[in-house]
Design a protein around this motif. Structure first.
Motif, PDB file in Angstrom:
ATOM      1  N   LEU A  11       0.829  -1.196   0.000  1.00  0.00           N
ATOM      2  CA  LEU A  11       0.000   0.000   0.000  1.00  0.00           C
ATOM      3  C   LEU A  11       0.872   1.258   0.000  1.00  0.00           C
ATOM      4  O   LEU A  11       0.578   2.223  -0.708  1.00  0.00           O
ATOM      5  N   ALA A  14       2.332   1.553  -3.514  1.00  0.00           N
ATOM      6  CA  ALA A  14       1.312   2.025  -4.453  1.00  0.00           C
ATOM      7  C   ALA A  14       1.007   3.503  -4.229  1.00  0.00           C
ATOM      8  O   ALA A  14       0.826   4.256  -5.186  1.00  0.00           O
ATOM      9  N   LYS A  15       0.977   3.938  -2.970  1.00  0.00           N
ATOM     10  CA  LYS A  15       0.725   5.344  -2.666  1.00  0.00           C
ATOM     11  C   LYS A  15       1.866   6.210  -3.215  1.00  0.00           C
ATOM     12  O   LYS A  15       1.627   7.257  -3.823  1.00  0.00           O
ATOM     13  N   SER A  18       1.595   6.351  -6.966  1.00  0.00           N
ATOM     14  CA  SER A  18       0.496   7.236  -7.353  1.00  0.00           C
ATOM     15  C   SER A  18       0.929   8.696  -7.269  1.00  0.00           C
ATOM     16  O   SER A  18       0.621   9.497  -8.168  1.00  0.00           O
ATOM     17  N   CYS A  58      -8.273   3.867  -5.676  1.00  0.00           N
ATOM     18  CA  CYS A  58      -8.230   2.559  -5.017  1.00  0.00           C
ATOM     19  C   CYS A  58      -7.503   2.669  -3.678  1.00  0.00           C
ATOM     20  O   CYS A  58      -7.980   2.170  -2.652  1.00  0.00           O
ATOM     21  N   ILE A  59      -6.360   3.332  -3.675  1.00  0.00           N
ATOM     22  CA  ILE A  59      -5.602   3.522  -2.428  1.00  0.00           C
ATOM     23  C   ILE A  59      -6.411   4.357  -1.446  1.00  0.00           C
ATOM     24  O   ILE A  59      -6.454   4.061  -0.248  1.00  0.00           O
TER      25      ILE A  59
END
Length: 101
Positions: A11, A14-15, A18, A58-59
């Protein structure tokens, strides 16, 4: 007091990805306005276009789920008051800068 949750590695990755994709988008926009964007930079941005916003939302959904487990007072203190403070501070700075221009 709310217990500190354990970090989830994928997570966090991914953050961070992003955030980098949003920076890439805004950098490409500015560089294209100034006619300084390289072809590879523009193509990389175009390639990541379908991923950027769905990944971000999504995050956000994963992280927002934790807000429902908090008490109203904790949520108010940690989220609303923090942003109200920042809004008031930057509004004051803007107001003062406009007076002295």
């Amino acid at each position: 007091m709310v217990e500190q949750a354990e970090r989830i590695d994928w997570l966090d990755v991914a953050k961070g990805g992003s955030i980098l994709l949003v920076v890439l988008y805004h950098s490409t926009m500015y560089l294209r306005l100034e006619d300084q964007a390289s072809y590879a930079f523009v193509q990389l941005n175009a390639l990541m276009e379908p991923v950027r916003m769905p990944l971000f939302f999504c995050i956000s959904g994963f992280l927002a789920a934790g807000m429902f487990r908090r008490s109203w007072s904790d949520l108010f203190r940690r989220r609303i008051l923090l942003f109200a403070y920042l809004f008031a501070l930057w509004s004051l700075i803007r107001f003062l800068s406009l007076i002295h221009i």
